[in-house]
Design a protein around this motif. Structure first.
Motif, mmCIF file in Angstrom:
data_model
loop_
_atom_site.group_PDB
_atom_site.id
_atom_site.type_symbol
_atom_site.label_atom_id
_atom_site.label_comp_id
_atom_site.label_asym_id
_atom_site.label_seq_id
_atom_site.Cartn_x
_atom_site.Cartn_y
_atom_site.Cartn_z
ATOM 1 N N LEU A 38 -117.938 -49.300 40.560
ATOM 2 C CA LEU A 38 -116.562 -49.015 40.955
ATOM 3 C C LEU A 38 -115.698 -50.265 40.885
ATOM 4 O O LEU A 38 -114.539 -50.215 40.489
ATOM 5 C CB LEU A 38 -116.519 -48.445 42.381
ATOM 6 C CG LEU A 38 -116.934 -46.992 42.530
ATOM 7 C CD1 LEU A 38 -117.039 -46.617 43.995
ATOM 8 C CD2 LEU A 38 -115.950 -46.080 41.835
ATOM 9 N N SER A 40 -108.590 -49.292 45.460
ATOM 10 C CA SER A 40 -107.413 -48.445 45.252
ATOM 11 C C SER A 40 -106.557 -48.977 44.109
ATOM 12 O O SER A 40 -105.734 -48.250 43.565
ATOM 13 C CB SER A 40 -106.583 -48.352 46.526
ATOM 14 O OG SER A 40 -105.817 -49.535 46.682
ATOM 15 N N PRO A 60 -105.967 -40.562 49.773
ATOM 16 C CA PRO A 60 -106.798 -39.458 50.275
ATOM 17 C C PRO A 60 -108.203 -39.922 50.630
ATOM 18 O O PRO A 60 -109.122 -39.808 49.829
ATOM 19 C CB PRO A 60 -106.799 -38.460 49.115
ATOM 20 C CG PRO A 60 -106.600 -39.300 47.902
ATOM 21 C CD PRO A 60 -105.772 -40.479 48.313
ATOM 22 N N VAL A 79 -104.500 -33.555 45.212
ATOM 23 C CA VAL A 79 -105.180 -33.943 46.460
ATOM 24 C C VAL A 79 -105.436 -32.713 47.322
ATOM 25 O O VAL A 79 -106.519 -32.539 47.892
ATOM 26 C CB VAL A 79 -104.357 -34.997 47.227
ATOM 27 C CG1 VAL A 79 -104.959 -35.268 48.587
ATOM 28 C CG2 VAL A 79 -104.293 -36.293 46.423
ATOM 29 N N LEU A 111 -108.689 -47.434 40.885
ATOM 30 C CA LEU A 111 -109.029 -46.015 40.818
ATOM 31 C C LEU A 111 -107.800 -45.174 41.168
ATOM 32 O O LEU A 111 -107.236 -45.326 42.251
ATOM 33 C CB LEU A 111 -110.158 -45.682 41.805
ATOM 34 C CG LEU A 111 -111.421 -46.518 41.712
ATOM 35 C CD1 LEU A 111 -112.366 -46.168 42.843
ATOM 36 C CD2 LEU A 111 -112.109 -46.294 40.387
ATOM 37 N N PRO A 112 -107.392 -44.277 40.279
ATOM 38 C CA PRO A 112 -106.229 -43.457 40.591
ATOM 39 C C PRO A 112 -106.559 -42.373 41.633
ATOM 40 O O PRO A 112 -107.676 -41.870 41.665
ATOM 41 C CB PRO A 112 -105.878 -42.818 39.244
ATOM 42 C CG PRO A 112 -107.136 -42.861 38.450
ATOM 43 C CD PRO A 112 -107.946 -44.006 38.954
ATOM 44 N N TYR A 130 -114.123 -31.641 36.349
ATOM 45 C CA TYR A 130 -113.106 -32.648 36.648
ATOM 46 C C TYR A 130 -112.198 -32.833 35.443
ATOM 47 O O TYR A 130 -110.979 -32.876 35.562
ATOM 48 C CB TYR A 130 -113.756 -33.986 37.028
ATOM 49 C CG TYR A 130 -112.768 -35.085 37.351
ATOM 50 C CD1 TYR A 130 -112.125 -35.107 38.579
ATOM 51 C CD2 TYR A 130 -112.463 -36.073 36.428
ATOM 52 C CE1 TYR A 130 -111.213 -36.101 38.881
ATOM 53 C CE2 TYR A 130 -111.554 -37.073 36.721
ATOM 54 C CZ TYR A 130 -110.929 -37.078 37.956
ATOM 55 O OH TYR A 130 -110.018 -38.063 38.260
ATOM 56 N N LEU A 168 -116.114 -40.383 35.035
ATOM 57 C CA LEU A 168 -115.701 -39.043 35.459
ATOM 58 C C LEU A 168 -115.062 -38.238 34.344
ATOM 59 O O LEU A 168 -115.168 -37.026 34.305
ATOM 60 C CB LEU A 168 -114.701 -39.160 36.619
ATOM 61 C CG LEU A 168 -115.284 -39.313 38.008
ATOM 62 C CD1 LEU A 168 -114.182 -39.239 39.030
ATOM 63 C CD2 LEU A 168 -116.297 -38.222 38.275
ATOM 64 N N GLY A 195 -110.450 -41.096 46.211
ATOM 65 C CA GLY A 195 -110.954 -40.208 47.263
ATOM 66 C C GLY A 195 -112.441 -39.942 47.115
ATOM 67 O O GLY A 195 -113.200 -39.982 48.087
ATOM 68 N N ILE A 196 -112.879 -39.689 45.876
ATOM 69 C CA ILE A 196 -114.302 -39.441 45.633
ATOM 70 C C ILE A 196 -115.117 -40.682 45.955
ATOM 71 O O ILE A 196 -116.187 -40.613 46.545
ATOM 72 C CB ILE A 196 -114.547 -39.072 44.156
ATOM 73 C CG1 ILE A 196 -113.721 -37.863 43.765
ATOM 74 C CG2 ILE A 196 -116.003 -38.826 43.892
ATOM 75 C CD1 ILE A 196 -113.407 -37.847 42.306
ATOM 76 N N ALA A 197 -114.565 -41.846 45.555
ATOM 77 C CA ALA A 197 -115.282 -43.101 45.802
ATOM 78 C C ALA A 197 -115.487 -43.303 47.308
ATOM 79 O O ALA A 197 -116.580 -43.664 47.747
ATOM 80 C CB ALA A 197 -114.521 -44.268 45.196
ATOM 81 N N MET A 211 -108.329 -30.968 46.057
ATOM 82 C CA MET A 211 -109.590 -31.612 46.407
ATOM 83 C C MET A 211 -109.970 -31.303 47.861
ATOM 84 O O MET A 211 -111.145 -31.066 48.159
ATOM 85 C CB MET A 211 -109.502 -33.106 46.174
ATOM 86 C CG MET A 211 -110.875 -33.731 46.095
ATOM 87 S SD MET A 211 -110.804 -35.475 45.690
ATOM 88 C CE MET A 211 -112.273 -36.026 46.521
ATOM 89 N N THR A 257 -107.163 -39.169 43.308
ATOM 90 C CA THR A 257 -108.324 -38.406 43.747
ATOM 91 C C THR A 257 -109.629 -39.146 43.441
ATOM 92 O O THR A 257 -110.610 -38.978 44.157
ATOM 93 C CB THR A 257 -108.379 -37.027 43.079
ATOM 94 O OG1 THR A 257 -108.227 -37.194 41.674
ATOM 95 C CG2 THR A 257 -107.283 -36.122 43.596
ATOM 96 N N TYR A 258 -109.624 -39.948 42.374
ATOM 97 C CA TYR A 258 -110.825 -40.709 42.020
ATOM 98 C C TYR A 258 -111.181 -41.647 43.183
ATOM 99 O O TYR A 258 -112.338 -41.785 43.583
ATOM 100 C CB TYR A 258 -110.550 -41.507 40.742
ATOM 101 C CG TYR A 258 -111.784 -42.021 40.013
ATOM 102 C CD1 TYR A 258 -112.975 -42.259 40.682
ATOM 103 C CD2 TYR A 258 -111.753 -42.267 38.653
ATOM 104 C CE1 TYR A 258 -114.080 -42.728 40.014
ATOM 105 C CE2 TYR A 258 -112.859 -42.742 37.972
ATOM 106 C CZ TYR A 258 -114.019 -42.974 38.660
ATOM 107 O OH TYR A 258 -115.108 -43.448 37.992
ATOM 108 N N ILE A 273 -119.985 -40.750 38.572
ATOM 109 C CA ILE A 273 -119.067 -41.892 38.535
ATOM 110 C C ILE A 273 -119.576 -42.961 37.564
ATOM 111 O O ILE A 273 -118.828 -43.492 36.752
ATOM 112 C CB ILE A 273 -118.869 -42.478 39.954
ATOM 113 C CG1 ILE A 273 -118.069 -41.488 40.805
ATOM 114 C CG2 ILE A 273 -118.153 -43.815 39.895
ATOM 115 C CD1 ILE A 273 -117.958 -41.877 42.264
#
Lengths: 300, 296
Positions: A285, B79, B32, A94, B82-83, A30, A233, B88-90, A97, B85-86, A229
């Protein structure tokens, strides 16, 4: 089932090793490319499967087969980066991904297609277990923990060699690294090779302890995401701490006797093991989106 | 054979609704969501739990929309911190976590067995009439979702969504509440996916975790990418094509004399290849988004 803290700690160390090997590579790739590689978990699947194929075809010692698998998966990772991910990254992160998502699904379906869902065994000789802090551990488990710890230490040492310094340079500022004359493509290839090989080793460890079962590796997906996470990351080393933390929460949720301070026995049901990981993940998060060990919090 | 085509069309329109929802997030708003299956699953389990509690299906739908709104509020909040793609992973991790919890929780959610006996719509009618009625209902739902989607894209709200996708700083400086705008679109599209999930569970008379796997998310993403990310009509076309590919590939497995296990793997591989081919060769899909003049 013990309820004491030492038991939980021993179980944590054993279970965290493959997770750390996978999660470290998640974050390495990453950081190097800015695209989260969902297919990374498949490197572990391939590590176990290739080891099994080599072992059953040639009857070579398992450690030799494992080394072959690590090299092969490392090569596969480099090939994937060069042919697919680097190309898609030029369009959009994106899109890249989504591409890794497609790769993950296709590779997993491919392995299932070849191997089927029935588990295989390496037919290892049975060994007499020893007791470590109240937990019965087999000599194999001890050897695997030592091997994983050596691999992780080598990875940490690698980050401080000239090659590792280049990796860190590309990870923190690719444009500047490129402008300074570093061959960023080559360096990223090196990083992907290391990440693939470490994940393959994790796959071997999982296969040797639990038998080769394609679906088992799938169970590592969520904890590996969580470890990556929680560790942050963009941190190259945080995932090791993340893996230990996530596994500790998991093991504590199922193994710890919450009633012991009050002299009673209160145990959480096993089904809450994954719920505990989920709670940790969401909490991290929301409260510390950059990971537990980050100093700065990232925003839009 | 006619029934088979009807079944294919019903499934295609169910997933088209999810794909239209995903397109509002990923295409229009640049969110995403790799856990879109979470909203779909909330719907399916809403239907399943309502059945288990012997409540009417409307209660299941209402409950599902409420839970989907709560999930949208959480994802919308994330959102902000987290920017791209991050985030998206979440979403992927959260959806996977919910699946694992549902899979292991027996007493309420039925665990690995799921919840059977979800009431079939129009169950008393003959099979063909039943399928035709299901298809009509589903097409009506799809039409409503499409209309909502098209209306939103044209309004000031739609412009704010696209602005925050391309230029978040500018949008914020113009006074748009980024998290508020994103949360609103997540609630709307999440409700669409949840409604599709409710109908799906009633249609197949079963609620379980197998549809909550990553493979479902990737199928919906394939529909969006193949059809044209950002274009609602393209996405519906994509849903029809991919569902056709998925449904008919069953015969390929039969023709090659493969086991059920291998056929399932082969079908997922085909979807993966379709997505892959479009990403590498034509990543704006069959019907590209027309409004978008600046390439990000």
């Amino acid at each position: 089932m013990g309820g004491a803290l030492p038991t939980v700690l021993v179980n944590t160390v054993i279970a965290a090793m493959p997770l750390a090997l996978i999660a470290v590579g998640f974050n390495l790739t990453y950081s190097l490319s800015g695209a989260f590689n969902v297919a990374h978990i498949e490197f572990a699947t391939f590590g176990g499967v290739i080891t099994y194929w080599v072992w059953s075809a040639t009857h070579a010692p398992i450690y030799l087969a494992a080394i072959v698998a690590m090299l092969a998966v490392g090569g596969l990772a480099v090939l994937m980066r060069r042919t697919i991910i680097a190309r898609l990254l030029k369009i959009d992160p994106v899109i890249a991904m989504i591409g890794t998502f497609a790769l993950a699904t296709t590779l997993e379906a491919f392995v299932r297609f070849c191997e089927g869902s029935s588990p295989r065994s390496f037919e290892l000789p049975l060994e007499i277990g020893t007791e470590v802090l109240g937990v019965r551990v087999s000599p194999l488990q001890i050897r695997l923990v030592v091997i994983a710890a050596i691999a992780l230490s080598l990875y940490l040492v690698m980050l401080w060699t000239p090659f590792g310094r280049r990796i860190r340079a590309v990870a923190s500022n690719p444009e500047l690294a490129e402008a300074s004359g570093l061959r960023t493509g080559r360096i990223a290839d090196g990083g992907w090779f290391v990440a693939g090989a470490l994940a393959a080793l994790a796959g071997v460890i999982i296969a040797l302890t639990g038998g080769l079962d394609v679906t088992i590796v799938g169970n590592y997906l969520l904890p590996a995401f969580a470890a990556a996470i929680v560790g942050g990351l963009t941190s190259l080393t945080g995932a090791i701490g993340g893996a230990l933390f996530v596994t500790f929460v998991e093991q504590a949720a199922i193994g710890f006797n919450f009633g012991s301070p009050f002299g009673t026995s209160v145990q959480l049901p096993v089904s809450l093991e994954s719920a505990a990981v989920f709670l940790v993940l969401v909490l991290v998060l929301v409260v510390r989106p950059g990971g537990l060990f980050s100093r700065r919090v990232r925003s839009v | 054979m006619f029934n088979y085509i009807l079944d294919l069309l019903v499934l295609a329109s169910i997933f088209a609704v999810v794909a239209v929802g995903l397109n509002l997030q990923a295409g229009v708003s640049g969110l995403p969501n790799f856990g879109i299956v979470l909203f779909f699953g909330i719907g399916a389990y809403g239907a399943g739990l309502a059945t288990k509690a012997s409540l009417p299906w409307t209660v299941g739908l209402l409950g599902a929309v409420l839970v989907a709104t709560a999930a949208a509020l959480l994802l919308g909040r994330l959102s902000g911190s987290l920017p791209g793609t991050y985030w998206g992973i979440a979403t992927l991790a959260i959806a996977e976590a919910v699946r694992v919890i549902l899979f292991n929780q027996d007493s309420v959610f039925g665990g690995a067995q799921g919840i059977g006996g979800v009431s079939l719509p129009f169950a008393s009618l003959p099979e063909r009439t039943r399928l035709i009625l299901c298809l009509l209902v589903m097409i009506a739902i799809l039409a409503v979702c499409l209309a909502i989607s098209q209306r939103l894209i044209g309004t000031q709200f739609g412009r704010a969504l696209r602005l925050q996708r391309e230029q978040p700083e500018l949008a914020a400086s113009l006074g748009h509440d980024l998290i508020g705008v994103r949360t609103a679109i997540l609630i709307i599209s999440g409700a669409m996916a949840a409604a599709a999930g409710v109908f799906y569970a009633h249609y197949i008379a079963y609620t379980g975790t197998s549809e909550l796997e990553m493979a479902t998310t990737i199928t919906v993403w394939t529909m969006v990418v193949v059809g044209g990310i950002g274009n609602s009509y393209g996405v519906v076309l994509g849903a029809l094509l991919i569902q056709t590919l998925y449904s008919t590939s069953r015969f390929l497995g039969e023709a090659l004399n493969l086991s059920a296990d291998r056929t399932a793997s082969l079908r997922i591989m085909l979807i993966g290849f379709a997505l892959f081919g479009f990403l590498m060769l034509k990543n704006d899909g069959l019907l590209p988004e027309r409004l978008r003049k600046i390439r990000a």
